[in-house]
Write an enzyme that holds these catalytic residues in place. Structure first.
Site, PDB file in Angstrom:
ATOM      1  N   HIS A  74      27.108  86.803 100.774  1.00  0.00           N
ATOM      2  CA  HIS A  74      26.506  88.133 100.952  1.00  0.00           C
ATOM      3  C   HIS A  74      27.626  89.155 101.087  1.00  0.00           C
ATOM      4  O   HIS A  74      28.468  89.057 101.971  1.00  0.00           O
ATOM      5  CB  HIS A  74      25.609  88.168 102.196  1.00  0.00           C
ATOM      6  CG  HIS A  74      24.281  87.503 101.985  1.00  0.00           C
ATOM      7  ND1 HIS A  74      23.093  88.023 102.433  1.00  0.00           N
ATOM      8  CD2 HIS A  74      23.964  86.348 101.346  1.00  0.00           C
ATOM      9  CE1 HIS A  74      22.093  87.229 102.077  1.00  0.00           C
ATOM     10  NE2 HIS A  74      22.600  86.194 101.433  1.00  0.00           N
ATOM     11  N   TYR A 203      18.655  94.864 108.674  1.00  0.00           N
ATOM     12  CA  TYR A 203      18.565  95.134 110.109  1.00  0.00           C
ATOM     13  C   TYR A 203      17.856  96.479 110.245  1.00  0.00           C
ATOM     14  O   TYR A 203      18.338  97.488 109.726  1.00  0.00           O
ATOM     15  CB  TYR A 203      19.963  95.228 110.733  1.00  0.00           C
ATOM     16  CG  TYR A 203      20.696  93.910 110.818  1.00  0.00           C
ATOM     17  CD1 TYR A 203      21.364  93.369 109.716  1.00  0.00           C
ATOM     18  CD2 TYR A 203      20.730  93.193 112.022  1.00  0.00           C
ATOM     19  CE1 TYR A 203      22.042  92.167 109.803  1.00  0.00           C
ATOM     20  CE2 TYR A 203      21.419  91.986 112.123  1.00  0.00           C
ATOM     21  CZ  TYR A 203      22.067  91.478 111.012  1.00  0.00           C
ATOM     22  OH  TYR A 203      22.738  90.280 111.114  1.00  0.00           O
ATOM     23  N   PRO A 295      21.766  87.507 119.446  1.00  0.00           N
ATOM     24  CA  PRO A 295      21.938  87.118 118.039  1.00  0.00           C
ATOM     25  C   PRO A 295      22.154  88.273 117.057  1.00  0.00           C
ATOM     26  O   PRO A 295      22.441  88.022 115.877  1.00  0.00           O
ATOM     27  CB  PRO A 295      20.641  86.368 117.709  1.00  0.00           C
ATOM     28  CG  PRO A 295      19.670  86.773 118.747  1.00  0.00           C
ATOM     29  CD  PRO A 295      20.437  87.141 119.961  1.00  0.00           C
ATOM     30  N   LYS A 299      26.984  86.009 115.795  1.00  0.00           N
ATOM     31  CA  LYS A 299      28.325  85.548 116.162  1.00  0.00           C
ATOM     32  C   LYS A 299      28.393  84.175 116.834  1.00  0.00           C
ATOM     33  O   LYS A 299      29.470  83.576 116.910  1.00  0.00           O
ATOM     34  CB  LYS A 299      28.987  86.570 117.114  1.00  0.00           C
ATOM     35  CG  LYS A 299      29.334  87.885 116.436  1.00  0.00           C
ATOM     36  CD  LYS A 299      30.553  87.721 115.543  1.00  0.00           C
ATOM     37  CE  LYS A 299      30.777  88.869 114.611  1.00  0.00           C
ATOM     38  NZ  LYS A 299      30.690  88.523 113.199  1.00  0.00           N
ATOM     39  N   TYR A 387      31.603  92.333 111.425  1.00  0.00           N
ATOM     40  CA  TYR A 387      30.536  91.463 110.920  1.00  0.00           C
ATOM     41  C   TYR A 387      31.108  90.290 110.130  1.00  0.00           C
ATOM     42  O   TYR A 387      30.663  89.143 110.289  1.00  0.00           O
ATOM     43  CB  TYR A 387      29.553  92.268 110.065  1.00  0.00           C
ATOM     44  CG  TYR A 387      28.229  91.559 109.864  1.00  0.00           C
ATOM     45  CD1 TYR A 387      27.149  91.783 110.726  1.00  0.00           C
ATOM     46  CD2 TYR A 387      28.050  90.656 108.826  1.00  0.00           C
ATOM     47  CE1 TYR A 387      25.945  91.115 110.550  1.00  0.00           C
ATOM     48  CE2 TYR A 387      26.854  89.984 108.644  1.00  0.00           C
ATOM     49  CZ  TYR A 387      25.803  90.218 109.514  1.00  0.00           C
ATOM     50  OH  TYR A 387      24.608  89.552 109.344  1.00  0.00           O
TER      51      TYR A 387
HETATM   52  P1  RFL Z   1      24.847  73.928 120.643  1.00  0.00           P
HETATM   53  O1  RFL Z   1      24.564  74.150 119.204  1.00  0.00           O
HETATM   54  O2  RFL Z   1      23.793  74.352 121.615  1.00  0.00           O
HETATM   55  O3  RFL Z   1      25.178  72.398 120.830  1.00  0.00           O
HETATM   56  C1  RFL Z   1      25.267  71.787 122.105  1.00  0.00           C
HETATM   57  C2  RFL Z   1      24.884  70.340 121.954  1.00  0.00           C
HETATM   58  O4  RFL Z   1      25.056  69.696 123.225  1.00  0.00           O
HETATM   59  C3  RFL Z   1      23.931  68.870 123.460  1.00  0.00           C
HETATM   60  N1  RFL Z   1      23.789  68.691 124.920  1.00  0.00           N
HETATM   61  C4  RFL Z   1      24.155  67.565 125.579  1.00  0.00           C
HETATM   62  N2  RFL Z   1      24.672  66.417 125.149  1.00  0.00           N
HETATM   63  C5  RFL Z   1      24.928  65.458 126.075  1.00  0.00           C
HETATM   64  N3  RFL Z   1      24.662  65.616 127.387  1.00  0.00           N
HETATM   65  C6  RFL Z   1      24.150  66.755 127.867  1.00  0.00           C
HETATM   66  N4  RFL Z   1      23.907  66.901 129.166  1.00  0.00           N
HETATM   67  C7  RFL Z   1      23.874  67.807 126.943  1.00  0.00           C
HETATM   68  N5  RFL Z   1      23.350  69.042 127.065  1.00  0.00           N
HETATM   69  C8  RFL Z   1      23.314  69.561 125.826  1.00  0.00           C
HETATM   70  C9  RFL Z   1      22.779  69.597 122.822  1.00  0.00           C
HETATM   71  O5  RFL Z   1      21.703  68.715 122.529  1.00  0.00           O
HETATM   72  C10 RFL Z   1      23.428  70.167 121.567  1.00  0.00           C
HETATM   73  O6  RFL Z   1      23.322  69.303 120.458  1.00  0.00           O
HETATM   74  O7  RFL Z   1      26.199  74.664 121.100  1.00  0.00           O
HETATM   75  P2  RFL Z   1      27.538  74.988 120.303  1.00  0.00           P
HETATM   76  O8  RFL Z   1      28.094  73.784 119.607  1.00  0.00           O
HETATM   77  O9  RFL Z   1      28.382  75.741 121.246  1.00  0.00           O
HETATM   78  O10 RFL Z   1      27.066  75.994 119.118  1.00  0.00           O
HETATM   79  C11 RFL Z   1      26.554  77.269 119.411  1.00  0.00           C
HETATM   80  C12 RFL Z   1      25.549  77.698 118.334  1.00  0.00           C
HETATM   81  O11 RFL Z   1      24.596  76.675 118.168  1.00  0.00           O
HETATM   82  C13 RFL Z   1      24.867  79.015 118.698  1.00  0.00           C
HETATM   83  O12 RFL Z   1      25.789  79.929 119.217  1.00  0.00           O
HETATM   84  C14 RFL Z   1      24.174  79.663 117.460  1.00  0.00           C
HETATM   85  O13 RFL Z   1      23.056  78.926 117.050  1.00  0.00           O
HETATM   86  C15 RFL Z   1      23.765  81.103 117.795  1.00  0.00           C
HETATM   87  N6  RFL Z   1      23.039  81.776 116.723  1.00  0.00           N
HETATM   88  C16 RFL Z   1      23.692  82.321 115.631  1.00  0.00           C
HETATM   89  N7  RFL Z   1      25.026  82.200 115.509  1.00  0.00           N
HETATM   90  C17 RFL Z   1      25.666  82.679 114.394  1.00  0.00           C
HETATM   91  O14 RFL Z   1      26.894  82.591 114.325  1.00  0.00           O
HETATM   92  N8  RFL Z   1      24.992  83.265 113.358  1.00  0.00           N
HETATM   93  C18 RFL Z   1      23.637  83.437 113.411  1.00  0.00           C
HETATM   94  O15 RFL Z   1      23.068  83.937 112.450  1.00  0.00           O
HETATM   95  C19 RFL Z   1      22.939  82.978 114.592  1.00  0.00           C
HETATM   96  N9  RFL Z   1      21.612  83.115 114.698  1.00  0.00           N
HETATM   97  C20 RFL Z   1      21.648  81.910 116.815  1.00  0.00           C
HETATM   98  C21 RFL Z   1      20.960  82.595 115.781  1.00  0.00           C
HETATM   99  C22 RFL Z   1      20.932  81.363 117.888  1.00  0.00           C
HETATM  100  C23 RFL Z   1      19.582  81.521 117.935  1.00  0.00           C
HETATM  101  N10 RFL Z   1      18.919  80.938 119.027  1.00  0.00           N
HETATM  102  C24 RFL Z   1      17.986  79.877 118.837  1.00  0.00           C
HETATM  103  C25 RFL Z   1      19.430  81.153 120.335  1.00  0.00           C
HETATM  104  C26 RFL Z   1      19.593  82.743 115.832  1.00  0.00           C
HETATM  105  C27 RFL Z   1      18.909  82.242 116.917  1.00  0.00           C
HETATM  106  C28 RFL Z   1      17.426  82.480 116.963  1.00  0.00           C
HETATM  107  C1  PHB Z   2      19.261  84.198 111.069  1.00  0.00           C
HETATM  108  O1  PHB Z   2      19.170  84.079 109.838  1.00  0.00           O
HETATM  109  O2  PHB Z   2      18.728  83.402 111.849  1.00  0.00           O
HETATM  110  C2  PHB Z   2      20.021  85.340 111.618  1.00  0.00           C
HETATM  111  C3  PHB Z   2      20.673  86.199 110.757  1.00  0.00           C
HETATM  112  C4  PHB Z   2      21.373  87.281 111.283  1.00  0.00           C
HETATM  113  C5  PHB Z   2      21.402  87.493 112.637  1.00  0.00           C
HETATM  114  C6  PHB Z   2      20.758  86.615 113.501  1.00  0.00           C
HETATM  115  C7  PHB Z   2      20.065  85.536 112.988  1.00  0.00           C
HETATM  116  O3  PHB Z   2      22.065  88.561 113.132  1.00  0.00           O
END
Ligand code: RFL
Ligand code: PHB
Length: 393
Positions: A74, A203, A295, A299, A387
């Protein structure tokens, strides 16, 4: 059952798996303990936007093949406000950088596959994880696996277990400082079967609240609406959801989203959180276990990747005989990048959301800010360079 490794990693999310992979590339052994099953971690749909630096890092360490084939580059985002749409171009503002839309669970599938092909020790479905002696020379992780009590002793523990994990909680209070900001709204996210509504993410600020049009694949779309944190997904019928998207996303020239069957609904809370420092003794936190961003800036996953990169480098320096000075600097180095991403995420969030009690004055000022950001080259460059991701230095 007792065993030993060099680095014990709790959590097989992006931070834990990438760290394990980076360590392997440096000849360092690790064990990854994950409480969920492989199917669960590979099936949970979350983030989608990878910064240029994250893509470059994954490519450099041999994880770029499917990403290059199936990810979508993108070159900009669309900002929609007051019925008009303006585009912020990335490559022209950032010396050629862009983002890639490639879902987080696909990154995880690539990582698990690569780790298992390299003979990694990944233990899924463990429980009762607890840390021992992280403030001494010989830390250990206790856990239960297949009904058996186990203990892995290690040189270092990497806490990569996300927001609700045990690692952050095992740092005694008073040692590290939690800094937090919660927002008075949440995101209601849906996944639907439809073709993309737009070639680039939209956005949108509307008087009724924020809306985001994102994508997962040519047939699955991801969209979000700002809602009250108390809102329940089950109270939103498909008709109500589409009607709200049509209202918020409407433009002067009659644009409307492409609609299709909604097969997933979720309400996600929004907060900014940082724990300082990201280290206690021989325990090092990485990713969401140390910090959470709202979100809006996309990041979270990218910070998990940069933490893994910094921590992997510091551990490699230690095992090469360089002493512990790089490890001692890990938290400061990672936090410098984390705080800039926090600032950007907070700024995007305040520019694009309606705050409860927010009056017409606030809305007009937000519209003026969006108008400014999309008409001033300096302001557009500032948005674009954050970004696509600040350098991992
Ligand atoms: P994770 O992915 O939460 O992984 C942690 C892992 O640890 C396990 N765990 C355990 N294992 C053993 N013993 C325990 N006691 C444990 N407790 C937990 C869990 O099961 C899991 O598998 O953390 P990590 O690796 O730091 O990664 C972080 C990312 O996953 C998170 O920041 C992103 O998903 C955030 N996020 C986004 N980030 C982006 O860079 N770009 C995006 O577009 C974006 N969109 C989003 C998002 C997060 C969202 N939510 C659901 C909060 C959109 C959404 C809606
Ligand atoms: C997503 O596709 O889940 C998404 C994209 C951009 C954002 C947050 C989440 O800023």
């Amino acid at each position: 059952m007792k065993h030993r490794t060099q680095v014990g990693i709790v959590g097989a999310g992006p931070a834990g798996l990438l760290l394990s992979h980076l360590l392997h590339k440096q000849g360092i052994e690790s064990v990854v303990l994950e409480c969920r099953t492989r199917e669960q971690i590979e099936g949970t749909i979350r983030a989608g936007v990878l910064e240029q630096g994250t893509v470059d890092l994954l490519t450099r360490v041999g994880l770029g093949e499917r990403l290059a084939r199936e990810g979508f580059a993108h070159d900009g985002i669309l900002l929609r406000f007051h019925g008009r749409t303006r585009r912020v171009d990335f490559p022209s503002q950032t010396g050629g950088k862009r983002v890639t839309v490639y879902p987080q669970h696909e990154v995880l599938r690539d990582l698990v596959k690569a780790r298992l092909a390299d003979g990694a020790d990944l233990r899924f479905g463990v429980n009762a994880v607890s840390l021992r002696g992280v403030d001494g020379e010989r830390p250990a992780i206790r856990y239960r696996h297949d009904g058996e009590d186990c203990e892995v002793s290690c040189d270092f523990v990497a806490g990569c277990d996300g927001t609700h994990g045990v690692c952050r909680a095992s740092i005694p209070s008073g040692i590290a400082t939690p800094l937090e900001r919660t927002y008075p709204f949440a995101w209601f996210g849906v996944l639907c079967e439809a073709p993309p509504s737009s070639p680039e993410l939209i956005y949108c600020l509307h008087e009724r609240g924020f809306a985001l049009v994102s994508t997962r694949s040519p047939t699955v779309q991801r969209m979000y609406l700002q809602v009250d944190p108390e809102e329940r997904a089950c109270d939103w019928s498909d008709d109500r959801i589409w009607s709200e998207f049509r209202t918020r996303l409407a433009t002067d020239d009659g644009w409307a989203p492409k609609e299709g069957p909604i097969f997933h609904k979720v309400v996600v809370g929004m907060r900014s959180f940082v724990l300082e420092p990201m280290q206690h003794g021989r325990l090092f936190l990485a990713g969401d276990s140390a910090h959470v961003v709202p979100p809006t800036g996309a990041k979270g996953l990218n910070l998990a990747a940069s933490d893994a990169y910094y921590l992997g480098g510091a551990l490699a320096a230690f095992y090469r005989g360089g002493g512990s000075s790089a490890l001692e600097r890990y938290s400061e180095r990672a936090l410098a990048r984390v705080w800039k991403a926090q600032r950007f995420s907070m700024w995007m969030t305040s520019m694009l959301h309606r705050f409860p009690g927010g009056d017409r004055f606030q809305y007009r000022a937000q519209v003026a800010e969006l108008d400014y950001v999309t008409s001033s080259k300096a302001a557009a460059t500032a948005l674009a360079e954050n970004y696509v991701g600040l350098p991992m230095n």
